[in-house]
Design a protein around this motif. Structure first.
Motif, short mmCIF file in Angstrom:
data_model
loop_
_atom_site.label_atom_id
_atom_site.label_comp_id
_atom_site.label_asym_id
_atom_site.label_seq_id
_atom_site.Cartn_x
_atom_site.Cartn_y
_atom_site.Cartn_z
N VAL A 85 0.84 -1.20 0.00
CA VAL A 85 0.00 0.00 0.00
C VAL A 85 0.87 1.25 0.00
CG1 VAL A 85 -1.64 1.34 1.38
CG2 VAL A 85 -2.03 -1.10 1.02
N LYS A 86 1.89 1.27 0.86
CA LYS A 86 2.77 2.45 0.92
C LYS A 86 3.47 2.68 -0.42
CE LYS A 86 6.82 4.41 3.20
NZ LYS A 86 7.17 5.09 1.99
N ASP A 87 4.01 1.61 -1.00
CA ASP A 87 4.69 1.74 -2.29
C ASP A 87 3.73 2.24 -3.37
OD1 ASP A 87 7.00 0.86 -1.09
OD2 ASP A 87 6.93 -1.16 -1.98
N TYR A 88 2.51 1.73 -3.35
CA TYR A 88 1.52 2.14 -4.36
C TYR A 88 1.14 3.61 -4.17
CZ TYR A 88 -2.57 2.23 -7.34
OH TYR A 88 -3.47 2.56 -8.32
N ILE A 89 0.93 4.02 -2.95
CA ILE A 89 0.60 5.43 -2.67
C ILE A 89 1.75 6.33 -3.13
CG2 ILE A 89 0.28 7.14 -0.83
CD1 ILE A 89 -1.39 4.97 0.65
N ASP A 90 2.98 5.93 -2.81
CA ASP A 90 4.14 6.73 -3.19
C ASP A 90 4.24 6.87 -4.71
OD1 ASP A 90 4.81 7.09 -0.55
OD2 ASP A 90 6.45 5.63 -0.55
N ILE A 91 4.07 5.77 -5.44
CA ILE A 91 4.22 5.86 -6.90
C ILE A 91 3.04 6.61 -7.52
CG2 ILE A 91 3.15 3.70 -7.68
CD1 ILE A 91 5.78 3.55 -9.54
N ASP A 93 1.56 9.16 -6.09
CA ASP A 93 1.93 10.56 -5.87
C ASP A 93 2.97 11.01 -6.90
OD1 ASP A 93 0.17 10.65 -3.75
OD2 ASP A 93 1.72 10.43 -2.21
N SER A 94 3.96 10.16 -7.18
CA SER A 94 4.97 10.47 -8.20
C SER A 94 4.34 10.61 -9.57
CB SER A 94 6.04 9.37 -8.25
OG SER A 94 6.75 9.32 -7.06
N TYR A 95 3.41 9.73 -9.87
CA TYR A 95 2.73 9.75 -11.17
C TYR A 95 2.01 11.09 -11.37
CZ TYR A 95 -0.58 8.40 -14.84
OH TYR A 95 -1.33 8.35 -15.98
N TYR A 96 1.30 11.54 -10.33
CA TYR A 96 0.57 12.81 -10.47
C TYR A 96 1.53 13.99 -10.59
CZ TYR A 96 -3.41 9.91 -9.29
OH TYR A 96 -4.35 8.92 -9.29
N GLU A 97 2.69 13.89 -9.92
CA GLU A 97 3.72 14.92 -10.07
C GLU A 97 4.26 14.95 -11.49
OE1 GLU A 97 5.37 17.66 -8.50
OE2 GLU A 97 3.68 17.16 -7.22
N VAL A 98 4.56 13.78 -12.04
CA VAL A 98 5.13 13.66 -13.38
C VAL A 98 4.15 14.17 -14.43
CG1 VAL A 98 5.85 11.96 -15.13
CG2 VAL A 98 6.73 11.80 -12.81
N LEU A 99 2.87 13.96 -14.20
CA LEU A 99 1.86 14.41 -15.16
C LEU A 99 1.89 15.92 -15.36
CD1 LEU A 99 -1.33 12.30 -14.36
CD2 LEU A 99 0.08 12.19 -16.41
N ARG A 100 2.40 16.63 -14.39
CA ARG A 100 2.40 18.09 -14.45
C ARG A 100 3.46 18.69 -15.33
NH1 ARG A 100 1.60 18.92 -8.08
NH2 ARG A 100 -0.22 17.59 -7.96
N LYS A 106 8.71 9.61 -19.75
CA LYS A 106 8.79 9.50 -18.30
C LYS A 106 7.41 9.18 -17.72
CE LYS A 106 10.69 11.40 -14.17
NZ LYS A 106 11.63 12.28 -13.56
N ILE A 107 6.37 9.80 -18.27
CA ILE A 107 5.02 9.51 -17.81
C ILE A 107 4.70 8.03 -18.01
CG2 ILE A 107 2.56 9.91 -18.28
CD1 ILE A 107 3.36 12.84 -18.94
N GLU A 108 5.04 7.51 -19.18
CA GLU A 108 4.77 6.11 -19.49
C GLU A 108 5.55 5.17 -18.56
OE1 GLU A 108 5.10 2.94 -23.17
OE2 GLU A 108 5.10 5.08 -23.62
N ALA A 109 6.78 5.50 -18.27
CA ALA A 109 7.61 4.67 -17.38
C ALA A 109 7.02 4.62 -15.97
CB ALA A 109 9.04 5.18 -17.36
N VAL A 110 6.65 5.78 -15.44
CA VAL A 110 6.08 5.82 -14.10
C VAL A 110 4.73 5.11 -14.09
CG1 VAL A 110 5.21 7.34 -12.28
CG2 VAL A 110 7.34 7.90 -13.43
#
Length: 153
Positions: A85-91, A93-100, A106-110
């Motif tokens: 759960v923690k790993d999924y939440i962290d990634i 959060d990273s995904y939404y950051e990368v989308l910006r 990079k978006i596809e990789a994340v």
């Protein structure tokens, strides 16, 4: 369509109190998605549909399942799920950051990493339900999404 499916999912307001408006929205969406399409068969139940109430008791996620001529509660330790759960939440959060602002590569990789962790979490949850409730992969994914939303405040 099989009768082995969920027709309602409720969260116990005493043990799973409301979170922020954003997280409450995530929970409602996760429940909606889970109810849209699912395969949910409690071991020992002859036929559904089923109602599921989730609560948190003594650090365990309790799945209280009722259906025609069936009622059983299953407690799952959250400890084995915490890292997933923690790993999924962290990634996420990273995904939404990368989308910006990142490039498409990079978006596809994340996103691929996010989907992989989602699948891993779903398979872990599915294995934790073994002998209690049989779910297909997609239902396990939707249920894992809801469990993740319950972790967040």
């Amino acid at each position: 369509m099989s009768g082995h499916r969920l027709v309602s999912v409720d969260l116990d307001p005493v043990t799973l109190p409301p979170a922020s408006a954003e997280i409450e929205h995530e929970r409602r969406v996760a429940i909606f998605d889970l109810l849209e399409k699912n395969s949910f068969q409690p071991v020992g139940a002859s036929e559904g549909p089923y109602r599921l109430t989730l609560s948190l008791v003594d650090g365990r996620l309790v799945l209280d399942v009722t259906g025609p001529d069936f009622s059983r509660a299953h407690g799952l330790s959250l400890t084995p799920l915490k890292k997933a759960v923690k790993d999924y939440i962290d990634i996420c959060d990273s995904y939404y950051e990368v989308l910006r602002g990142a490039d498409a590569g990079k978006i596809e990789a994340v996103d691929m990493g996010r989907r992989g962790l989602h699948n891993d979490g779903a398979e872990l949850l599915k294995s934790r339900l073994e002998g209690k409730i049989v779910v297909d992969h997609e239902t396990a994914r939707r249920l894992f999404t809801l469990v993740t939303a319950l972790y967040r405040r």
